[in-house]
Design a protein around this motif. Structure first.
Motif, PDB file in Angstrom:
ATOM      1  N   GLY A 254       0.828  -1.197   0.000  1.00 33.24           N
ATOM      2  CA  GLY A 254       0.000   0.000   0.000  1.00 33.24           C
ATOM      3  C   GLY A 254       0.859   1.241   0.000  1.00 33.24           C
ATOM      4  O   GLY A 254       2.055   1.197   0.291  1.00 33.24           O
ATOM      5  N   THR A 259      -6.115   2.360  -2.327  1.00 34.75           N
ATOM      6  CA  THR A 259      -6.967   1.845  -1.263  1.00 34.75           C
ATOM      7  C   THR A 259      -6.169   0.890  -0.369  1.00 34.75           C
ATOM      8  O   THR A 259      -5.359   0.105  -0.842  1.00 34.75           O
ATOM      9  CB  THR A 259      -8.183   1.121  -1.875  1.00 34.75           C
ATOM     10  OG1 THR A 259      -8.993   2.087  -2.552  1.00 34.75           O
ATOM     11  CG2 THR A 259      -9.014   0.421  -0.814  1.00 34.75           C
ATOM     12  N   ARG A 260      -6.419   0.960   0.922  1.00 35.60           N
ATOM     13  CA  ARG A 260      -5.685   0.140   1.888  1.00 35.60           C
ATOM     14  C   ARG A 260      -5.870  -1.354   1.615  1.00 35.60           C
ATOM     15  O   ARG A 260      -6.953  -1.811   1.247  1.00 35.60           O
ATOM     16  CB  ARG A 260      -6.171   0.442   3.300  1.00 35.60           C
ATOM     17  CG  ARG A 260      -5.812   1.822   3.819  1.00 35.60           C
ATOM     18  CD  ARG A 260      -4.466   1.831   4.478  1.00 35.60           C
ATOM     19  NE  ARG A 260      -4.164   3.140   5.065  1.00 35.60           N
ATOM     20  CZ  ARG A 260      -3.046   3.392   5.755  1.00 35.60           C
ATOM     21  NH1 ARG A 260      -2.169   2.433   5.962  1.00 35.60           N
ATOM     22  NH2 ARG A 260      -2.824   4.592   6.243  1.00 35.60           N
ATOM     23  N   THR A 263      -8.656  -3.021   3.405  1.00 34.97           N
ATOM     24  CA  THR A 263      -9.968  -2.775   2.830  1.00 34.97           C
ATOM     25  C   THR A 263     -10.210  -3.683   1.628  1.00 34.97           C
ATOM     26  O   THR A 263     -11.299  -4.216   1.440  1.00 34.97           O
ATOM     27  CB  THR A 263     -10.107  -1.301   2.405  1.00 34.97           C
ATOM     28  OG1 THR A 263     -10.011  -0.472   3.574  1.00 34.97           O
ATOM     29  CG2 THR A 263     -11.435  -1.029   1.714  1.00 34.97           C
ATOM     30  N   THR A 269      -5.276  -9.973   5.759  1.00 33.59           N
ATOM     31  CA  THR A 269      -4.424  -8.924   6.324  1.00 33.59           C
ATOM     32  C   THR A 269      -3.176  -9.485   6.999  1.00 33.59           C
ATOM     33  O   THR A 269      -2.110  -8.873   6.949  1.00 33.59           O
ATOM     34  CB  THR A 269      -5.224  -8.088   7.339  1.00 33.59           C
ATOM     35  OG1 THR A 269      -6.397  -7.581   6.704  1.00 33.59           O
ATOM     36  CG2 THR A 269      -4.398  -6.928   7.863  1.00 33.59           C
ATOM     37  N   TYR A 286       3.450   0.855   4.393  1.00 33.47           N
ATOM     38  CA  TYR A 286       2.762   2.130   4.504  1.00 33.47           C
ATOM     39  C   TYR A 286       2.137   2.263   5.892  1.00 33.47           C
ATOM     40  O   TYR A 286       1.432   1.363   6.351  1.00 33.47           O
ATOM     41  CB  TYR A 286       1.693   2.236   3.421  1.00 33.47           C
ATOM     42  CG  TYR A 286       1.021   3.583   3.357  1.00 33.47           C
ATOM     43  CD1 TYR A 286       1.774   4.756   3.257  1.00 33.47           C
ATOM     44  CD2 TYR A 286      -0.358   3.689   3.388  1.00 33.47           C
ATOM     45  CE1 TYR A 286       1.167   5.997   3.195  1.00 33.47           C
ATOM     46  CE2 TYR A 286      -0.991   4.926   3.315  1.00 33.47           C
ATOM     47  CZ  TYR A 286      -0.219   6.076   3.230  1.00 33.47           C
ATOM     48  OH  TYR A 286      -0.819   7.311   3.174  1.00 33.47           O
ATOM     49  N   ASP A 289      -0.746   0.200   7.775  1.00 34.94           N
ATOM     50  CA  ASP A 289      -1.040  -1.127   7.219  1.00 34.94           C
ATOM     51  C   ASP A 289      -0.712  -2.210   8.230  1.00 34.94           C
ATOM     52  O   ASP A 289      -1.407  -3.226   8.323  1.00 34.94           O
ATOM     53  CB  ASP A 289      -0.246  -1.364   5.927  1.00 34.94           C
ATOM     54  CG  ASP A 289      -0.887  -0.710   4.716  1.00 34.94           C
ATOM     55  OD1 ASP A 289      -1.983  -0.133   4.856  1.00 34.94           O
ATOM     56  OD2 ASP A 289      -0.290  -0.780   3.620  1.00 34.94           O
ATOM     57  N   THR A 294      -7.871   0.707   7.654  1.00 39.88           N
ATOM     58  CA  THR A 294      -8.660   0.621   6.435  1.00 39.88           C
ATOM     59  C   THR A 294      -8.798   2.010   5.826  1.00 39.88           C
ATOM     60  O   THR A 294      -8.565   3.025   6.493  1.00 39.88           O
ATOM     61  CB  THR A 294     -10.062   0.038   6.713  1.00 39.88           C
ATOM     62  OG1 THR A 294     -10.721   0.860   7.687  1.00 39.88           O
ATOM     63  CG2 THR A 294      -9.961  -1.391   7.233  1.00 39.88           C
ATOM     64  N   VAL A 307      -6.969   7.322   3.141  1.00 45.22           N
ATOM     65  CA  VAL A 307      -5.718   6.553   3.095  1.00 45.22           C
ATOM     66  C   VAL A 307      -4.529   7.371   3.592  1.00 45.22           C
ATOM     67  O   VAL A 307      -3.396   6.899   3.560  1.00 45.22           O
ATOM     68  CB  VAL A 307      -5.448   6.003   1.675  1.00 45.22           C
ATOM     69  CG1 VAL A 307      -6.557   5.064   1.250  1.00 45.22           C
ATOM     70  CG2 VAL A 307      -5.258   7.116   0.657  1.00 45.22           C
TER      71      VAL A 307
END
Length: 394
Positions: A254, A259-260, A263, A269, A286, A289, A294, A307
């Protein structure tokens, strides 16, 4: 440096809670808010800070007004020097975001040195339809002189290198000359070019930049997990191996523009950090993260806000809901630190189907095998004394 780099990627204006589209207000030393997060980055296993824009700008940082001045919303020169010193004391190298493709329409060059920007008739040319951004004319040697001078200025202030925003839109010959001149004084300076699509190998060869952003792999990771399609990820890994034979790509899950990952694929994850850390490259994480933050990127006036959120005052103020994700990021980074050869290793796909993918990462006599279950999802890593089996539930 790149062989051992793991960056914590921060968007400073957002992370420090600076106003973006409202009045900036009085100068405030927000950069010092990052002091509380430096030990956190080290404990995560990072040895570098990849910073988003810190220079004076009109709003979001990518509309630069002055490349030689710290944005007043973040503080002053002394605040920046303090951050570099505090980071350096912890072994964290600082890489700055250089926006050298365009400037804000309010930049003094647009009116005082109009020959340095591109024009459409009697109007400065906007970049990709963004009227507030004006393209620099990279055919003008004075633009090259300016960029080289800016790069040297901040390298002399202690940074380790540059992320080059929109590098793909600037002629590779420009980057080649700029890098050559900067390396004459700073031979170890890092140059990370933002390249989204296209010929990564050709770009690195022609520009002589150190590396580029590996968007192909980023897209394949989240897309394959979302669609349960191991074929796409296998194809991306095979291409990634070709790239990694020539340079060390910047890999990521990310950044400030997308977008994360939590998400896009919430069920994976805790799996994705192991993919990031076992594949060749120089990874960046990032901010947030690693906590399962999200956020959705949209093409609206405020579309980046989710974000690019503010961090709490200290790591102890984080929600405990992210602790499980953080555990796996730390575990994955620790795995990478135990096997630093992974940065320049070769990845070989052994098996691929819709729901399963197996690849082997090896370097001479050293190897790890990664079995990925895209349907569950989960990952098992074996080899060289390692045996991990991680399963994440939706």
């Amino acid at each position: 440096m790149l062989e051992h780099a793991i960056w914590w990627h921060i968007y400073p204006l957002g992370a420090t809670g600076a106003p973006i589209r409202t009045e900036h207000g009085a100068p405030e030393s927000r950069l010092r808010k990052l002091d509380a997060w430096l030990d956190y980055a080290v404990e995560l296993g990072c040895n570098g800070l990849l910073l988003g824009p810190v220079f004076a700008s009109a709003s979001h940082g990518y509309d630069t007004l002055d490349h030689y001045r710290i944005d007043s919303r973040l503080g002053t020169d002394s605040d920046f020097d303090h951050l570099v010193a505090q980071a350096g004391a912890r072994g964290l190298h600082v890489v700055l975001d250089g926006v050298f493709n365009h400037v804000a329409r309010g930049h003094h060059l647009v009116t005082e040195r109009p020959e340095l920007v591109k024009w459409d008739g009697d109007r400065p040319r906007g970049w990709e339809g963004h009227d507030a951004l004006v393209e620099l004319d990279h055919a003008n040697p004075d633009v090259l002189d300016l960029v080289v001078d800016v790069m040297r200025h901040w390298l002399r202030r202690g940074i380790a290198g540059w992320r080059l925003d929109v590098a793909y839109a600037v002629p590779t010959s420009f980057w080649r000359e700029a890098a050559d001149r900067v390396r004459a004084e700073f031979p170890e300076a890092l140059f990370l070019g933002e390249v989204i699509h296209g010929d990564y190998l050709g770009f690195v060869t022609d520009s002589t930049l150190t590396t580029v952003t590996q968007y192909e792999l980023w897209k394949a990771i989240w897309s394959s997990l979302t669609d349960v399609n191991g074929w796409e990820l296998a194809h991306a890994i095979e291409r990634h191996t070709v790239f990694a034979e020539r340079f060390i790509p910047n890999t990521f899950l990310g950044n400030h523009d997308v977008t994360r990952i939590a998400t896009r694929v919430p069920k994976a994850t805790t799996v994705v950090p192991y993919l990031l850390m076992t594949l060749p490259g120089a990874p960046s994480i990032y901010y947030g993260d690693e906590q399962g933050f999200t956020g959705t990127k949209t093409e609206t006036w405020h579309g980046d806000d989710e974000v690019r959120p503010p961090l709490p005052a200290t790591p102890s103020d984080l929600s405990p809901l992210g602790a499980h994700v953080l555990h796996h990021y730390r575990s994955a980074v620790a795995l990478r630190r135990r096997h630093p050869w992974l940065a320049t290793a070769t990845a070989e796909v052994l098996h691929k189907s819709n729901e399963h993918l197996t690849f082997r990462v090896h370097d001479g006599g050293r190897a790890l095998t990664v079995d990925l279950d895209l349907a569950t999802p989960g990952v098992r890593i074996t080899g060289e004394g390692e045996h991990l089996h991680i399963v994440a539930h939706a």
